[in-house]
Design a protein around this motif. Structure first.
Motif, mmCIF file in Angstrom:
data_model
loop_
_atom_site.group_PDB
_atom_site.id
_atom_site.type_symbol
_atom_site.label_atom_id
_atom_site.label_comp_id
_atom_site.label_asym_id
_atom_site.label_seq_id
_atom_site.Cartn_x
_atom_site.Cartn_y
_atom_site.Cartn_z
ATOM 1 N N LEU A 248 34.454 -52.232 34.428
ATOM 2 C CA LEU A 248 35.658 -51.474 34.065
ATOM 3 C C LEU A 248 36.268 -51.940 32.738
ATOM 4 C CD1 LEU A 248 37.399 -51.174 37.561
ATOM 5 C CD2 LEU A 248 36.056 -49.437 36.362
ATOM 6 N N LEU A 249 36.103 -53.228 32.426
ATOM 7 C CA LEU A 249 36.699 -53.780 31.207
ATOM 8 C C LEU A 249 35.820 -53.616 29.967
ATOM 9 C CD1 LEU A 249 38.337 -57.117 32.462
ATOM 10 C CD2 LEU A 249 39.482 -54.975 31.875
ATOM 11 N N PHE A 250 34.501 -53.687 30.157
ATOM 12 C CA PHE A 250 33.631 -53.792 28.980
ATOM 13 C C PHE A 250 32.597 -52.667 28.838
ATOM 14 C CE2 PHE A 250 34.891 -58.180 30.085
ATOM 15 C CZ PHE A 250 35.560 -58.505 28.901
ATOM 16 N N VAL A 251 32.332 -51.912 29.899
ATOM 17 C CA VAL A 251 31.352 -50.818 29.803
ATOM 18 C C VAL A 251 32.141 -49.514 29.733
ATOM 19 C CG1 VAL A 251 29.278 -49.812 30.831
ATOM 20 C CG2 VAL A 251 29.781 -52.231 31.181
ATOM 21 N N LYS A 252 32.631 -49.185 28.527
ATOM 22 C CA LYS A 252 33.626 -48.122 28.423
ATOM 23 C C LYS A 252 33.284 -47.012 27.429
ATOM 24 C CE LYS A 252 37.216 -50.793 27.550
ATOM 25 N NZ LYS A 252 38.647 -51.234 27.402
ATOM 26 N N SER A 253 32.139 -47.096 26.783
ATOM 27 C CA SER A 253 31.770 -46.036 25.855
ATOM 28 C C SER A 253 30.634 -45.197 26.454
ATOM 29 C CB SER A 253 31.322 -46.632 24.527
ATOM 30 O OG SER A 253 30.123 -47.369 24.685
#
Length: 412
Positions: free
Chosen positions: A156-161
């Motif tokens: 949720l914090l880092f896989v966002k694109s």
């Protein structure tokens, strides 16, 4: 028994509800087409990883239970299984490399392609069955929960694109590896586990013992995952994504059967050893309870299909809900073969359930390819329902033929 059910439910809740919780996030961030690629890849990994699981998730706990008074024997048995899994990882990786090339959208994306091998590697060693056998499910529940929740936070914090779907399986695989490493560290420190080399003769013997159960597990895995995999060969990844949303809900229903099985099985084993007539009465109660419970589940899936789908996706809700309605009888059909399956396992009737599941596997694969080619998604759903019906009718019919095992009869 209730404690085991709750802990097994907790582990399965995190392991199998975890991907479902992330479906809305995946669709919103990656889009329905990329979600379709993720669904195909997960099914592919689940399908191949059954090779490494082989039969130990079912037979391993029973064997450890029998050896509980002999710590050295337990250590040697666990070592034998670990070494067997390492050997089986070789055909697993080769199979993944070969099958991925049926899906050009995956095989041409080198980063995503590589991530599948990391994810598969993380599945090659699983310690859940050891903790069940040692009656330490609570310990595994804690370890599993900590790393699964941590993995969720990282995603949720880092896989966002939109393009970050390519590294998703790197993240999932790394955290699964951490679960395996910490679990074994616990066994080494707290359970005095000592790894030892094992002979190829013992490994071969272990593989022989579990071969029929492996084919049974392969059939179950095929029914759970073949829909997405075979559809991916005949339709685009967008359609696969739409179908997969409904399929994931059905898979949760089937995993619910597995959770109940894991919780009930230790008590059922004790009853089976003590008295066949008492076991039959118990299985009769389970059959009736499953019928009522999963009939209710089927009705809820039909009545609230659009509402259930809309929780997971805000796109193509009508299409996914229609697929969910068509798939809705599957958990009920599958639940009604569980008492017969238990009766056959406890009475060492391996050939019967092996025959049923093996024929079911042939039916599933044959019909899935044929009907998917002719009728696309609706054909795949028909193939899944026919397969489930065959297995349930076959196992229950075989149990009825045996006066000793016939739990439907009240003359016990």
């Amino acid at each position: 028994m209730i404690k085991n059910i709750l802990l097994s439910f907790g582990i399965n809740f995190i392991n199998f509800l975890f991907p479902v919780i992330l479906i809305p996030y995946y669709i919103n961030v990656f889009g329905i087409t990329n979600y379709g690629l993720i669904a195909i890849s997960l099914s592919l990994i689940n399908y191949i990883s059954v090779i490494n699981d082989y039969s130990w998730s079912s037979l391993g706990p029973v064997k450890i239970n029998k050896l509980q008074s002999d710590r050295l024997a337990i250590n040697y048995y666990i070592s034998t299984v670990v070494n067997s899994k390492i050997i089986l990882s070789i055909p697993s990786f080769l199979l993944l490399f070969g099958l991925v090339h049926f899906y050009s959208e995956i095989s041409t994306n080198s980063l995503f392609f590589t991530s599948l091998f990391v994810m598969l590697f993380s599945r090659t060693q699983n310690t859940h069955w050891i903790f069940i056998g040692l009656n330490k499910i609570n310990i595994y529940f804690i370890i599993n929960s900590i790393f699964k929740i941590s993995c969720l936070i990282v995603i949720l914090l880092f896989v966002k694109s939109k393009d970050s779907f390519q590294i998703l399986f790197f993240v999932l695989g790394i955290f699964d590896c951490l679960i395996f490493l910490v679990s074994f560290l616990y066994l080494l420190i707290k359970e005095d586990f000592i790894y030892s080399k094992t002979s190829f003769k013992d490994i071969y013997s272990e593989l022989q013992i579990g071969f029929k159960m492996f084919l049974t597990n392969l059939t179950i895995c095929s029914i759970l995952n073949s829909g997405t995999l075979i559809l991916g060969m005949f339709v685009n990844s967008k359609t696969v994504g739409i179908y997969s949303i409904a399929e994931k809900i059905i898979m949760l229903g089937k995993h619910g059967i597995g959770v109940l099985f894991q919780g009930l099985f230790p008590k059922i084993c004790k009853i089976g050893v003590r008295s066949i007539s008492e076991l039959n009465r118990y299985l009769r109660v389970i059959f009736k309870t499953y019928f009522v419970l999963f009939s209710l589940v089927t009705l809820l899936l039909i009545a609230f299909s659009e509402q259930i789908i809309s929780i997971l996706s805000n796109v193509f809700v009508y299409e996914s809900s229609r697929y969910l309605i068509l798939l809705s009888p599957i958990p009920l059909i599958a639940a009604l073969n569980q008492p017969a399956y238990i009766a056959l396992i406890l009475n060492d009737k391996k050939n019967i359930y092996f025959s049923g599941y093996f024929i079911g596997l042939v039916i599933n694969i044959s019909l899935s390819f044929l009907l998917s080619y002719l009728f696309k998604v609706e054909g795949m759903i028909a193939a899944l329902i026919i397969t489930e019906l065959f297995i349930t009718l076959f196992l229950n019919y075989k149990v009825q033929l045996d006066k000793k095992l016939n739990f439907f009869s009240k003359n016990d």
